[in-house]
Scaffold this active site. Structure first.
Site, PDB file in Angstrom:
ATOM      1  N   ARG A 189     -15.180 -48.076 -16.599  1.00 36.94           N
ATOM      2  CA  ARG A 189     -16.281 -47.362 -15.934  1.00 36.94           C
ATOM      3  C   ARG A 189     -17.614 -48.026 -16.234  1.00 36.94           C
ATOM      4  O   ARG A 189     -18.495 -48.139 -15.382  1.00 36.94           O
ATOM      5  CB  ARG A 189     -16.314 -45.883 -16.380  1.00 36.94           C
ATOM      6  CG  ARG A 189     -15.099 -45.095 -15.935  1.00 36.94           C
ATOM      7  CD  ARG A 189     -15.167 -43.655 -16.418  1.00 36.94           C
ATOM      8  NE  ARG A 189     -16.237 -42.919 -15.769  1.00 36.94           N
ATOM      9  CZ  ARG A 189     -17.227 -42.304 -16.389  1.00 36.94           C
ATOM     10  NH1 ARG A 189     -17.285 -42.331 -17.712  1.00 36.94           N
ATOM     11  NH2 ARG A 189     -18.149 -41.661 -15.719  1.00 36.94           N
TER      12      ARG A 189
ATOM     13  N   SER B 282       0.463  -7.126  -9.765  1.00 37.80           N
ATOM     14  CA  SER B 282       1.635  -7.993  -9.671  1.00 37.80           C
ATOM     15  C   SER B 282       2.918  -7.197  -9.803  1.00 37.80           C
ATOM     16  O   SER B 282       2.966  -6.187 -10.496  1.00 37.80           O
ATOM     17  CB  SER B 282       1.609  -9.062 -10.759  1.00 37.80           C
ATOM     18  OG  SER B 282       2.803  -9.822 -10.688  1.00 37.80           O
TER      19      SER B 282
ATOM     20  N   LYS C  95      -5.304 -12.623 -12.266  1.00 40.06           N
ATOM     21  CA  LYS C  95      -4.128 -12.499 -11.384  1.00 40.06           C
ATOM     22  C   LYS C  95      -3.818 -13.863 -10.746  1.00 40.06           C
ATOM     23  O   LYS C  95      -2.654 -14.254 -10.594  1.00 40.06           O
ATOM     24  CB  LYS C  95      -4.381 -11.442 -10.295  1.00 40.06           C
ATOM     25  CG  LYS C  95      -3.316 -11.405  -9.185  1.00 40.06           C
ATOM     26  CD  LYS C  95      -1.986 -10.956  -9.706  1.00 40.06           C
ATOM     27  CE  LYS C  95      -0.834 -10.793  -8.742  1.00 40.06           C
ATOM     28  NZ  LYS C  95      -0.818 -11.153  -7.387  1.00 40.06           N
TER      29      LYS C  95
ATOM     30  N   GLU D  65       3.328 -18.441 -12.585  1.00 39.93           N
ATOM     31  CA  GLU D  65       4.576 -18.077 -11.890  1.00 39.93           C
ATOM     32  C   GLU D  65       5.135 -19.295 -11.124  1.00 39.93           C
ATOM     33  O   GLU D  65       6.338 -19.563 -11.156  1.00 39.93           O
ATOM     34  CB  GLU D  65       4.255 -16.923 -10.946  1.00 39.93           C
ATOM     35  CG  GLU D  65       5.384 -16.397 -10.111  1.00 39.93           C
ATOM     36  CD  GLU D  65       4.857 -15.295  -9.158  1.00 39.93           C
ATOM     37  OE1 GLU D  65       4.144 -14.363  -9.604  1.00 39.93           O
ATOM     38  OE2 GLU D  65       5.156 -15.379  -7.948  1.00 39.93           O
ATOM     39  N   TYR D  66       4.258 -20.026 -10.468  1.00 39.73           N
ATOM     40  CA  TYR D  66       4.688 -21.245  -9.753  1.00 39.73           C
ATOM     41  C   TYR D  66       5.346 -22.222 -10.732  1.00 39.73           C
ATOM     42  O   TYR D  66       6.398 -22.795 -10.448  1.00 39.73           O
ATOM     43  CB  TYR D  66       3.489 -21.963  -9.117  1.00 39.73           C
ATOM     44  CG  TYR D  66       3.093 -21.509  -7.736  1.00 39.73           C
ATOM     45  CD1 TYR D  66       2.636 -20.218  -7.513  1.00 39.73           C
ATOM     46  CD2 TYR D  66       3.134 -22.379  -6.645  1.00 39.73           C
ATOM     47  CE1 TYR D  66       2.234 -19.814  -6.248  1.00 39.73           C
ATOM     48  CE2 TYR D  66       2.744 -21.978  -5.385  1.00 39.73           C
ATOM     49  CZ  TYR D  66       2.295 -20.692  -5.189  1.00 39.73           C
ATOM     50  OH  TYR D  66       1.898 -20.294  -3.931  1.00 39.73           O
TER      51      TYR D  66
ATOM     52  N   GLY E 201       0.824  -1.215   0.000  1.00 37.90           N
ATOM     53  CA  GLY E 201       0.000   0.000   0.000  1.00 37.90           C
ATOM     54  C   GLY E 201       0.853   1.258   0.000  1.00 37.90           C
ATOM     55  O   GLY E 201       0.576   2.207  -0.753  1.00 37.90           O
TER      56      GLY E 201
ATOM     57  N   HIS F  60      -2.118 -15.887 -13.305  1.00 36.65           N
ATOM     58  CA  HIS F  60      -0.753 -15.345 -13.405  1.00 36.65           C
ATOM     59  C   HIS F  60       0.138 -15.977 -12.327  1.00 36.65           C
ATOM     60  O   HIS F  60       1.242 -16.443 -12.587  1.00 36.65           O
ATOM     61  CB  HIS F  60      -0.800 -13.822 -13.249  1.00 36.65           C
ATOM     62  CG  HIS F  60       0.521 -13.186 -12.927  1.00 36.65           C
ATOM     63  ND1 HIS F  60       1.094 -13.276 -11.668  1.00 36.65           N
ATOM     64  CD2 HIS F  60       1.398 -12.487 -13.683  1.00 36.65           C
ATOM     65  CE1 HIS F  60       2.260 -12.656 -11.689  1.00 36.65           C
ATOM     66  NE2 HIS F  60       2.469 -12.166 -12.896  1.00 36.65           N
ATOM     67  N   ASN F  61      -0.367 -15.989 -11.098  1.00 33.57           N
ATOM     68  CA  ASN F  61       0.438 -16.539 -10.009  1.00 33.57           C
ATOM     69  C   ASN F  61       0.668 -18.040 -10.190  1.00 33.57           C
ATOM     70  O   ASN F  61       1.751 -18.544  -9.880  1.00 33.57           O
ATOM     71  CB  ASN F  61      -0.246 -16.285  -8.660  1.00 33.57           C
ATOM     72  CG  ASN F  61      -0.103 -14.835  -8.230  1.00 33.57           C
ATOM     73  OD1 ASN F  61       0.090 -13.949  -9.058  1.00 33.57           O
ATOM     74  ND2 ASN F  61      -0.196 -14.580  -6.946  1.00 33.57           N
TER      75      ASN F  61
ATOM     76  N   ASN G  12      -4.588  -9.617  -2.893  1.00 32.51           N
ATOM     77  CA  ASN G  12      -4.693 -10.914  -3.566  1.00 32.51           C
ATOM     78  C   ASN G  12      -5.946 -11.643  -3.105  1.00 32.51           C
ATOM     79  O   ASN G  12      -5.869 -12.670  -2.443  1.00 32.51           O
ATOM     80  CB  ASN G  12      -3.461 -11.776  -3.239  1.00 32.51           C
ATOM     81  CG  ASN G  12      -2.354 -11.563  -4.247  1.00 32.51           C
ATOM     82  OD1 ASN G  12      -2.596 -11.118  -5.368  1.00 32.51           O
ATOM     83  ND2 ASN G  12      -1.143 -11.877  -3.846  1.00 32.51           N
TER      84      ASN G  12
HETATM   85  P1  NBP Z   1      -0.263  -7.377   4.413  1.00 35.87           P
HETATM   86  O1  NBP Z   1      -0.922  -8.418   3.597  1.00 35.87           O
HETATM   87  O2  NBP Z   1       0.849  -7.779   5.300  1.00 35.87           O
HETATM   88  O3  NBP Z   1      -1.386  -6.655   5.293  1.00 35.87           O
HETATM   89  C1  NBP Z   1      -1.050  -5.641   6.230  1.00 35.87           C
HETATM   90  C2  NBP Z   1      -2.023  -4.487   6.119  1.00 35.87           C
HETATM   91  O4  NBP Z   1      -3.362  -4.951   6.340  1.00 35.87           O
HETATM   92  C3  NBP Z   1      -1.756  -3.448   7.195  1.00 35.87           C
HETATM   93  O5  NBP Z   1      -1.997  -2.182   6.642  1.00 35.87           O
HETATM   94  C4  NBP Z   1      -2.797  -3.794   8.246  1.00 35.87           C
HETATM   95  O6  NBP Z   1      -3.134  -2.732   9.086  1.00 35.87           O
HETATM   96  C5  NBP Z   1      -3.951  -4.147   7.371  1.00 35.87           C
HETATM   97  N1  NBP Z   1      -5.050  -4.856   8.043  1.00 35.87           N
HETATM   98  C6  NBP Z   1      -5.136  -6.106   8.491  1.00 35.87           C
HETATM   99 BR1  NBP Z   1      -3.743  -7.304   8.506  1.00 35.87          BR
HETATM  100  N2  NBP Z   1      -6.311  -6.416   9.014  1.00 35.87           N
HETATM  101  C7  NBP Z   1      -7.035  -5.282   8.912  1.00 35.87           C
HETATM  102  C8  NBP Z   1      -8.343  -4.955   9.303  1.00 35.87           C
HETATM  103  N3  NBP Z   1      -9.150  -5.850   9.872  1.00 35.87           N
HETATM  104  N4  NBP Z   1      -8.762  -3.702   9.086  1.00 35.87           N
HETATM  105  C9  NBP Z   1      -7.943  -2.792   8.502  1.00 35.87           C
HETATM  106  N5  NBP Z   1      -6.691  -3.062   8.105  1.00 35.87           N
HETATM  107  C10 NBP Z   1      -6.240  -4.294   8.314  1.00 35.87           C
HETATM  108  O7  NBP Z   1       0.244  -6.163   3.479  1.00 35.87           O
HETATM  109  P2  NBP Z   1       1.019  -6.203   2.087  1.00 35.87           P
HETATM  110  O8  NBP Z   1       2.104  -7.230   2.062  1.00 35.87           O
HETATM  111  O9  NBP Z   1       1.351  -4.793   1.830  1.00 35.87           O
HETATM  112  O10 NBP Z   1      -0.086  -6.694   1.046  1.00 35.87           O
HETATM  113  C11 NBP Z   1      -1.316  -6.010   0.879  1.00 35.87           C
HETATM  114  C12 NBP Z   1      -2.158  -6.799  -0.104  1.00 35.87           C
HETATM  115  O11 NBP Z   1      -1.479  -6.880  -1.360  1.00 35.87           O
HETATM  116  C13 NBP Z   1      -2.418  -8.255   0.309  1.00 35.87           C
HETATM  117  O12 NBP Z   1      -3.706  -8.642  -0.088  1.00 35.87           O
HETATM  118  C14 NBP Z   1      -1.388  -9.027  -0.478  1.00 35.87           C
HETATM  119  O13 NBP Z   1      -1.776 -10.362  -0.696  1.00 35.87           O
HETATM  120  C15 NBP Z   1      -1.339  -8.231  -1.765  1.00 35.87           C
HETATM  121  N6  NBP Z   1      -0.114  -8.361  -2.524  1.00 35.87           N
HETATM  122  C16 NBP Z   1       1.081  -8.418  -1.932  1.00 35.87           C
HETATM  123  C17 NBP Z   1       2.234  -8.529  -2.699  1.00 35.87           C
HETATM  124  C18 NBP Z   1       3.582  -8.565  -2.055  1.00 35.87           C
HETATM  125  O14 NBP Z   1       4.574  -8.746  -2.777  1.00 35.87           O
HETATM  126  N7  NBP Z   1       3.685  -8.372  -0.728  1.00 35.87           N
HETATM  127  C19 NBP Z   1       2.155  -8.558  -4.081  1.00 35.87           C
HETATM  128  C20 NBP Z   1       0.923  -8.454  -4.687  1.00 35.87           C
HETATM  129  C21 NBP Z   1      -0.207  -8.353  -3.901  1.00 35.87           C
HETATM  130  P3  NBP Z   1      -2.334  -2.513  10.477  1.00 35.87           P
HETATM  131  O15 NBP Z   1      -1.108  -1.763  10.117  1.00 35.87           O
HETATM  132  O16 NBP Z   1      -3.278  -1.729  11.290  1.00 35.87           O
HETATM  133  O17 NBP Z   1      -2.053  -3.861  11.059  1.00 35.87           O
END
Ligand code: NBP
Length: 485
Positions: free
Chosen positions: A450, A133, A187, A194-195, A19, A190-191, A107
């Protein structure tokens, strides 16, 4: 208290790594003012302190965040998929007005996206499930973006997405994939690809290492060389870097120090589960998912480690030729994985009523995402030449490429079997290829079995209708013609 002014054209909720990087990417593009909000304010304050240049409009409450957005409001949710996403959607939906747009860039499982889109549409809100991605680096510098949702929402979002997406050959890596869950479905596939890609590369490394005795650094050089040809891709490029890395504390190649148990976050499993439901054999992807599962069973592997291997040691007589054979086998197997992945997209589009342009999907995967590769241009060309292509493999380029690779592919798979090197993805891809091209399959025998035990009936090659054989007690066949259904 001063009233919060609506000054931001886009907002981001969830400021963990993805984010915050997307928010920074958005803020760096002309014309964007980005509102930011995170459940725990500490993340927000860190982001705005570290990046004053972004000019973020930060809020401590979701109410202020919503008030800071210009209408129609657009908020991109980047929180943990599942319950976290539902919680944020509920909070936003309570404050948003008809015509506003909620984007889920996490995701999420596409069936959740279909459910959420419908519920929000009933309230007059737009919900855009968007596959993103490229990991954290892509989020910051240009990801591949796969939005679903309505055409109306894409009219506002398209230019914003295009401004932050990766650029491949002059085109932004974003397209409106289709309605509701189409973006997250694509997506997911895609993943899955990727696997398969990663598993195939790992098998190629393992074959070369065992077959030639080359060191990881030497294999890194081989991959660097391969990256100049038809295999050119991000995954081949980073594989060379991983193999070249030396562990600081032991001086050994890092790959030899890393525990050989592969993790996963579940999108590969989703791809296989959903492809099974759709009846699409994504065997390359499935083997890649299973290989990770097998690797992560240390107790079982330890118990099985003294099971016998081949009695005759295997040697490679001509190492350069063997390395070239592995390269060709890798390319052929990769073509199978993509062909299977696109089959799943076609079947998903049919089941869920999405108008997905396959050529455009290959285009937006050319940059930003993990499977970005030169070879995707060939897929785009194939679908542009023939949008109704029944299997990618049958397009002229792929047919010729497999023809050029198949002898090497067979040699490599045979050698792997003889030497006891596990190559589940190479082997299953070749088996799939031989299956799909076979004039006649032993499926006829399965139909007979069968019908024998379950009276499941069969069809004949020489006349229409449905048939059941009265299998006699002494197993002599008495065939009776059944009625046509
Ligand atoms: P995370 O998947 O680790 O999630 C952490 C975020 O979710 C924090 O901002 C946290 O807030 C918030 N959160 C949670 Br946990 N529960 C919540 C709730 N009940 N209400 C409000 N906020 C909540 O973060 P990320 O790795 O940045 O990934 C974000 C999304 O992007 C995921 O869906 C992930 O699958 C996807 N994604 C990730 C990648 C990658 O490479 N990491 C790539 C592509 C897509 P807090 O700070 O208050 O705990």
């Amino acid at each position: 208290m001063p009233e919060t002014k609506a000054v931001a054209n886009i907002g981001v909720v969830g400021l963990a790594v993805m984010g915050s990087n997307l928010a920074r990417n958005l803020a760096s593009r002309e014309g964007n003012t980005v509102a930011v909000y995170n459940r725990t304010y500490a993340r927000t304050s860190t982001l705005i302190e570290e990046h004053p240049e972004a000019g973020f409009v930060a809020s401590e409450t979701i109410q202020d965040f919503v008030a800071s957005l210009e209408k129609p409001r657009a908020a991109l949710i980047m929180v943990q998929a599942g319950a976290g996403t539902d919680a944020v959607i509920d909070e936003l939906a309570a404050l948003f007005e008809p015509g506003d747009i909620i984007i889920d860039g996490g995701n999420s499982l596409f069936t959740d996206t279909i459910r959420r889109e419908k519920a929000l549409r009933d309230k007059g809100l737009n919900f855009v499930g968007t596959g993103i991605s490229g990991g954290e680096e892509g989020a910051l510098n240009g990801p591949s973006i796969m939005p679903g949702g309505s055409v109306e929402a894409y009219e506002k979002l398209g230019p914003i997405f295009a401004s932050i997406a990766a650029i491949a050959e002059g085109e932004p890596c974003v397209t409106h994939v289709g309605t509701d869950g189409a973006g997250h479905f694509v997506k997911m596939i895609h993943n899955g690809i990727e696997y398969a890609d990663m598993q195939l590369i790992a098998e190629a490394y393992d074959l070369i290492r065992h077959g030639t005795g080359a060191t990881p650094a030497e294999i890194a050089d081989i991959f660097t060389e391969w990256n100049k040809g038809e295999l050119e891709s991000y995954l081949i490029e980073i594989t060379a870097e991983v193999l070249r890395q030396v562990d600081a504390s032991t001086g050994k190649p890092l790959v030899d120090v890393i525990l050989d148990q592969a993790g996963s976050k579940g999108t590969g499993v989703w791809t296989v589960q959903n492809s099974l439901d759709l009846g699409i054999p994504v065997s390359g992807i499935a083997e890649a998912v299973f290989a990770r599962a097998l690797s992560s069973k240390p107790a079982q592997r330890a118990a099985a480690s003294d099971l016998p291997g081949p009695s005759t040691p295997w040697t490679v007589s001509h190492k350069p030729q063997f390395i070239e054979d592995v390269r060709r086998a890798l390319y052929a197997s990769k073509m199978i994985a993509y062909s299977q992945g696109f089959d799943a997209i076609v079947a998903g589009a049919e089941k869920y009523n999405w108008d997905i342009k396959k050529g455009n999907i290959a285009k937006i995967w050319r940059g930003g995402c993990i499977i970005r590769a030169q070879f995707l241009n060939r897929i785009t060309d194939a679908y542009e030449e023939n949008p109704g292509l029944v299997a990618l493999l049958t397009a002229p380029y792929f047919k010729a490429a497999i023809e050029g690779a198949q002898d090497s592919w067979r040699t490599v798979v045979a050698h792997a079997a003889q030497s006891g090197i596990p190559t589940p993805a190479f082997s299953s891809s070749l088996a799939y290829y031989d299956g799909i091209r076979a004039a006649r399959l032993p499926a006829a025998l399965i139909q007979g079995q069968r019908d024998f035990f379950g009276a499941h009936t069969y069809q004949r090659v020489d006349k229409p209708g449905t048939f059941h054989t009265l299998w006699s007690a002494d197993r002599t066949e008495i065939e009776t013609e059944g009625s046509s259904h």
